[in-house]
Write a protein that holds these residues in place. Structure first.
Motif, PDB file in Angstrom:
ATOM      1  N   THR A  39       0.853  -1.186   0.000  1.00  0.00           N
ATOM      2  CA  THR A  39       0.000   0.000   0.000  1.00  0.00           C
ATOM      3  C   THR A  39       0.882   1.226   0.000  1.00  0.00           C
ATOM      4  OG1 THR A  39      -0.110  -0.289   2.376  1.00  0.00           O
ATOM      5  CG2 THR A  39      -2.051  -0.939   1.115  1.00  0.00           C
ATOM      6  N   GLY A  40       0.364   2.310  -0.477  1.00  0.00           N
ATOM      7  CA  GLY A  40       1.143   3.541  -0.558  1.00  0.00           C
ATOM      8  C   GLY A  40       1.990   3.541  -1.815  1.00  0.00           C
ATOM      9  N   ASP A  41       2.421   4.732  -2.211  1.00  0.00           N
ATOM     10  CA  ASP A  41       3.154   4.855  -3.457  1.00  0.00           C
ATOM     11  C   ASP A  41       4.653   4.864  -3.247  1.00  0.00           C
ATOM     12  OD1 ASP A  41       1.124   4.783  -5.196  1.00  0.00           O
ATOM     13  OD2 ASP A  41       0.752   6.946  -5.180  1.00  0.00           O
ATOM     14  N   LYS A  42       5.094   5.450  -2.147  1.00  0.00           N
ATOM     15  CA  LYS A  42       6.536   5.663  -1.997  1.00  0.00           C
ATOM     16  C   LYS A  42       7.190   4.464  -1.292  1.00  0.00           C
ATOM     17  CE  LYS A  42       7.517   9.356  -4.071  1.00  0.00           C
ATOM     18  NZ  LYS A  42       6.200   9.745  -4.499  1.00  0.00           N
ATOM     19  N   ALA A  43       7.318   4.571   0.008  1.00  0.00           N
ATOM     20  CA  ALA A  43       8.011   3.512   0.741  1.00  0.00           C
ATOM     21  C   ALA A  43       7.120   2.281   0.824  1.00  0.00           C
ATOM     22  CB  ALA A  43       8.358   4.009   2.138  1.00  0.00           C
ATOM     23  N   ILE A  44       7.639   1.143   0.423  1.00  0.00           N
ATOM     24  CA  ILE A  44       6.841  -0.075   0.547  1.00  0.00           C
ATOM     25  C   ILE A  44       7.483  -0.968   1.586  1.00  0.00           C
ATOM     26  CG2 ILE A  44       5.815  -0.055  -1.749  1.00  0.00           C
ATOM     27  CD1 ILE A  44       8.033  -1.970  -2.614  1.00  0.00           C
ATOM     28  N   LYS A  45       6.623  -1.651   2.299  1.00  0.00           N
ATOM     29  CA  LYS A  45       7.106  -2.634   3.266  1.00  0.00           C
ATOM     30  C   LYS A  45       6.628  -3.974   2.773  1.00  0.00           C
ATOM     31  CE  LYS A  45       6.457   0.132   7.343  1.00  0.00           C
ATOM     32  NZ  LYS A  45       5.074   0.532   7.341  1.00  0.00           N
ATOM     33  N   CYS A  46       7.546  -4.931   2.721  1.00  0.00           N
ATOM     34  CA  CYS A  46       7.129  -6.225   2.195  1.00  0.00           C
ATOM     35  C   CYS A  46       6.558  -7.058   3.327  1.00  0.00           C
ATOM     36  CB  CYS A  46       8.290  -6.900   1.505  1.00  0.00           C
ATOM     37  SG  CYS A  46       8.754  -6.027   0.014  1.00  0.00           S
ATOM     38  N   GLU A  47       5.342  -6.773   3.686  1.00  0.00           N
ATOM     39  CA  GLU A  47       4.678  -7.546   4.728  1.00  0.00           C
ATOM     40  C   GLU A  47       3.174  -7.339   4.576  1.00  0.00           C
ATOM     41  OE1 GLU A  47       6.567  -5.697   8.054  1.00  0.00           O
ATOM     42  OE2 GLU A  47       5.109  -4.089   8.139  1.00  0.00           O
ATOM     43  N   GLY A  48       2.432  -8.064   5.374  1.00  0.00           N
ATOM     44  CA  GLY A  48       0.995  -7.863   5.346  1.00  0.00           C
ATOM     45  C   GLY A  48       0.272  -8.888   4.493  1.00  0.00           C
ATOM     46  N   PRO A  49      -0.979  -8.600   4.220  1.00  0.00           N
ATOM     47  CA  PRO A  49      -1.820  -9.578   3.527  1.00  0.00           C
ATOM     48  C   PRO A  49      -1.402  -9.778   2.078  1.00  0.00           C
ATOM     49  CG  PRO A  49      -2.968  -7.502   3.779  1.00  0.00           C
ATOM     50  CD  PRO A  49      -1.693  -7.369   4.544  1.00  0.00           C
ATOM     51  N   PRO A  50      -1.763 -10.901   1.516  1.00  0.00           N
ATOM     52  CA  PRO A  50      -1.368 -11.186   0.132  1.00  0.00           C
ATOM     53  C   PRO A  50      -2.140 -10.350  -0.887  1.00  0.00           C
ATOM     54  CG  PRO A  50      -2.715 -12.961   0.985  1.00  0.00           C
ATOM     55  CD  PRO A  50      -2.486 -12.028   2.133  1.00  0.00           C
ATOM     56  N   MET A  51      -1.572 -10.292  -2.076  1.00  0.00           N
ATOM     57  CA  MET A  51      -2.123  -9.494  -3.171  1.00  0.00           C
ATOM     58  C   MET A  51      -3.169 -10.296  -3.912  1.00  0.00           C
ATOM     59  SD  MET A  51      -1.219  -6.685  -4.910  1.00  0.00           S
ATOM     60  CE  MET A  51      -2.504  -6.039  -5.915  1.00  0.00           C
ATOM     61  N   GLU A  52      -4.418  -9.911  -3.776  1.00  0.00           N
ATOM     62  CA  GLU A  52      -5.446 -10.606  -4.542  1.00  0.00           C
ATOM     63  C   GLU A  52      -5.892  -9.738  -5.711  1.00  0.00           C
ATOM     64  OE1 GLU A  52      -8.985 -10.322  -2.027  1.00  0.00           O
ATOM     65  OE2 GLU A  52      -7.738 -11.105  -0.412  1.00  0.00           O
ATOM     66  N   ILE A  53      -6.293 -10.377  -6.755  1.00  0.00           N
ATOM     67  CA  ILE A  53      -6.811  -9.635  -7.902  1.00  0.00           C
ATOM     68  C   ILE A  53      -8.326  -9.748  -7.872  1.00  0.00           C
ATOM     69  CG2 ILE A  53      -6.803  -9.408 -10.393  1.00  0.00           C
ATOM     70  CD1 ILE A  53      -4.121 -10.678 -10.484  1.00  0.00           C
ATOM     71  N   PRO A  54      -9.031  -8.604  -7.806  1.00  0.00           N
ATOM     72  CA  PRO A  54     -10.490  -8.678  -7.716  1.00  0.00           C
ATOM     73  C   PRO A  54     -11.115  -9.269  -8.980  1.00  0.00           C
ATOM     74  CG  PRO A  54      -9.740  -6.415  -7.908  1.00  0.00           C
ATOM     75  CD  PRO A  54      -8.523  -7.248  -7.760  1.00  0.00           C
ATOM     76  N   LYS A  55     -12.254  -9.872  -8.788  1.00  0.00           N
ATOM     77  CA  LYS A  55     -12.963 -10.499  -9.920  1.00  0.00           C
ATOM     78  C   LYS A  55     -13.347  -9.458 -10.961  1.00  0.00           C
ATOM     79  CE  LYS A  55     -14.394 -14.632 -10.291  1.00  0.00           C
ATOM     80  NZ  LYS A  55     -14.084 -15.736  -9.461  1.00  0.00           N
ATOM     81  N   ASP A  56     -14.031  -8.422 -10.474  1.00  0.00           N
ATOM     82  CA  ASP A  56     -14.429  -7.343 -11.374  1.00  0.00           C
ATOM     83  C   ASP A  56     -13.939  -6.035 -10.793  1.00  0.00           C
ATOM     84  OD1 ASP A  56     -16.064  -8.836 -13.302  1.00  0.00           O
ATOM     85  OD2 ASP A  56     -17.250  -9.278 -11.499  1.00  0.00           O
ATOM     86  N   LEU A  57     -13.278  -5.255 -11.612  1.00  0.00           N
ATOM     87  CA  LEU A  57     -12.749  -3.993 -11.122  1.00  0.00           C
ATOM     88  C   LEU A  57     -13.865  -2.966 -11.047  1.00  0.00           C
ATOM     89  CD1 LEU A  57      -9.287  -3.201 -12.671  1.00  0.00           C
ATOM     90  CD2 LEU A  57      -9.895  -4.163 -10.472  1.00  0.00           C
ATOM     91  N   THR A  58     -13.928  -2.270  -9.932  1.00  0.00           N
ATOM     92  CA  THR A  58     -14.904  -1.196  -9.836  1.00  0.00           C
ATOM     93  C   THR A  58     -14.190   0.141  -9.737  1.00  0.00           C
ATOM     94  OG1 THR A  58     -14.955  -1.695  -7.502  1.00  0.00           O
ATOM     95  CG2 THR A  58     -16.795  -2.501  -8.814  1.00  0.00           C
ATOM     96  N   SER A  59     -12.972   0.123  -9.202  1.00  0.00           N
ATOM     97  CA  SER A  59     -12.213   1.373  -9.126  1.00  0.00           C
ATOM     98  C   SER A  59     -10.794   1.083  -9.576  1.00  0.00           C
ATOM     99  CB  SER A  59     -12.223   1.899  -7.689  1.00  0.00           C
ATOM    100  OG  SER A  59     -11.668   0.904  -6.852  1.00  0.00           O
ATOM    101  N   LYS A  60      -9.959   2.139  -9.547  1.00  0.00           N
ATOM    102  CA  LYS A  60      -8.567   1.965  -9.968  1.00  0.00           C
ATOM    103  C   LYS A  60      -7.892   0.910  -9.104  1.00  0.00           C
ATOM    104  CE  LYS A  60      -6.912   6.155 -12.130  1.00  0.00           C
ATOM    105  NZ  LYS A  60      -6.041   7.304 -11.968  1.00  0.00           N
ATOM    106  N   PHE A  61      -7.010   0.164  -9.750  1.00  0.00           N
ATOM    107  CA  PHE A  61      -6.370  -0.946  -9.053  1.00  0.00           C
ATOM    108  C   PHE A  61      -4.882  -0.922  -9.363  1.00  0.00           C
ATOM    109  CE2 PHE A  61      -5.117  -5.517  -9.246  1.00  0.00           C
ATOM    110  CZ  PHE A  61      -5.253  -5.785  -7.900  1.00  0.00           C
ATOM    111  N   GLN A  62      -4.075  -1.069  -8.317  1.00  0.00           N
ATOM    112  CA  GLN A  62      -2.628  -0.973  -8.512  1.00  0.00           C
ATOM    113  C   GLN A  62      -1.915  -2.260  -8.124  1.00  0.00           C
ATOM    114  OE1 GLN A  62      -1.318   2.408  -6.265  1.00  0.00           O
ATOM    115  NE2 GLN A  62      -1.123   3.662  -8.116  1.00  0.00           N
ATOM    116  N   ILE A  63      -0.913  -2.598  -8.907  1.00  0.00           N
ATOM    117  CA  ILE A  63      -0.050  -3.726  -8.546  1.00  0.00           C
ATOM    118  C   ILE A  63       1.377  -3.208  -8.481  1.00  0.00           C
ATOM    119  CG2 ILE A  63       0.843  -5.977  -9.225  1.00  0.00           C
ATOM    120  CD1 ILE A  63      -1.684  -6.503 -10.724  1.00  0.00           C
TER     121      ILE A  63
END
Ligand SMILES: *[C@@H]1O[C@H](CO)[C@@H](O)[C@H](O)[C@H]1NC(C)=O
Ligand SMILES: *[C@@H]1O[C@H](CO)[C@@H](O)[C@H](O)[C@H]1NC(C)=O
Length: 384
Positions: free
Chosen positions: A226-250
């Motif tokens: 989460t966030g644009d600048k500093a990233i921390k490699c921890e936390g919940p896994p990255m899921e890809i939503p079934k249908d996009l309703t808003s902007k989505f970042q990977i």
């Protein structure tokens, strides 16, 4: 004559005594950034190959997916062997410096907006559902993903999946079994982070300068950055939503660790991959299978030849005394032909010579660039 033989033996002996490398397979030495020399570099490049899947017959180039791309992408020149094996090797934005550990480095960020189309994301999703596998290369070696089976046996695969899925009825498919965090039903997870471990031989007590890489392993991970600048490699896994309703970042990221291990010899750096292969028995079985078929077929041909010859000889014996013994037939015709000089002897010998050369060069080319598919070829070139 004897002198000649002795000279030949001497030549052979010296040839075998000193090892040689097939061109392109010579070892590369690496040094820390501040100790770079002509014969020792610090940049380690990661190359990406095409992606394939056991569930689909179509391989795709790395660029077909919307992953992070190298700005100045290069394709190391393709040759006959690579074309034949369908390899598509390209440079990647993952670049490391020798013996510089890095944690949680951002590689790139991709944004998908439902308003402007999400076909690129859909393609990745489809790739995950079909269990497509990345194939990465460091220093002419596949980057392997090693994991343990339930029976405790270690297996190293020369590729790793793009992602994994959990079906609507809660069945955990493919690589999702590695982590219990992947637990939501009917979800697609993307491996957007890799932990890379590069093992090197420091070159102490060896006759070469610098360090040499002996293994490259990785572990695919999934983090919802989460966030644009500093990233921390921890936390919940990255899921890809079934249908996009808003902007989505990977966000794609990596960590790299360098490990010294002087017990692994550079020349046997393929061993750990070969040892963990499960299919040794099957290979022996197919070798025996082919051998038996070859023997059987040659036996049949030999039988046919023998019978023909036998008949001919019987005929020769019968008509030995008769008048038309002068006329030759059957196998006797061959002996006249075998020692007859060909009409264009020079042309024949030129063709033969060229043909032999092309055959040998084809073999060497396949071996040289196909150290991945044929580690045996590769090892052969180091032990001769
Ligand atoms: C990199 O990390 C590994 C494992 O944590 C450690 O053994 C090694 O000394 C580190 N290397 C450097 C140059 O810090
Ligand atoms: C080096 O590699 C060997 C073989 O894989 C292993 O048994 C040994 O523990 C490693 N040594 C170090 C210091 O990691």
């Amino acid at each position: 004559m004897e002198r000649c033989l002795r000279l030949l033996l001497l030549l052979l002996g010296s040839g075998l005594g000193s090892a040689f490398y097939l061109p392109g397979l010579a070892p590369v030495s690496f040094c820390e950034e501040q100790k770079v020399k002509d014969n020792c570099k610090s940049q380690i490049e990661l190359l990406v190959n095409r992606l394939d899947s056991a569930e689909s017959v179509l391989p795709y180039e790395y660029d077909a997916f919307d992953f992070c791309k190298d700005e100045n992408e290069r394709h190391p020149s393709e040759n006959l062997g690579q074309v034949l094996f369908g390899e598509r090797i390209a440079s990647s934005p993952y670049k490391f410096t020798f013996n510089k550990n890095e944690t949680c480095q951002k590689v790139c960020q991709k944004t998908y907006d439902p308003k402007s189309g999400v076909s690129a994301l859909d393609f990745i999703k489809k790739g995950i559902q079909l269990n497509y596998q990345h194939h990465w290369i460091i220093d002419n070696m596949p980057v392997t993903w090693c994991y343990y089976f339930e029976d405790g046996q270690k297996y190293c695969s020369p590729g790793f999946p793009v992602g994994c899925t959990i079906t609507a009825d809660g069945r955990v498919k493919d690589a999702c079994v590695i982590n219990s965090e992947f637990n939501k039903k009917d979800t697609i997870y993307l491996f957007n982070h890799v932990d890379i471990i590069i093992t090197y031989h420091s070159g102490k007590d060896e006759n070469w300068d610098g360090a040499r890489l002996v293994a490259a392993r990785l572990e695919p991970k999934s983090y919802k950055h989460t966030g644009d600048k500093a990233i921390k490699c921890e936390g919940p896994p990255m899921e890809i939503p079934k249908d996009l309703t808003s902007k989505f970042q990977i966000t794609y990221s990596y960590s790299v660790i360098f490990q010294e291990n002087d017990t692994i010899k550079w020349a046997s750096r393929w061993d750990y991959i070969l040892e963990s292969m499960q299919h040794t028995n099957i290979q022996w079985f197919s070798i025996m299978n082919s051998l038996v078929i070859v023997l059987f077929l040659s036996g049949m041909v030999a039988m046919i030849m023998l019978r023909t010859l036998h008949k001919d000889i019987a005929r020769y014996n019968q008509i030995d005394s008769s008048e038309d013994a002068q006329e030759e037939f059957g196998w006797k015709l061959v002996h006249g032909d075998i020692f007859r000089p060909p009409m264009k002897g020079m042309l024949l010998s030129v063709f033969l010579g060229q043909g032999t050369q092309i055959f040998i060069m084809t073999f060497i080319t396949l071996c040289k660039f196909y150290s991945f598919s044929y580690p045996l070829c590769f090892r052969f070139s180091h032990t001769v």
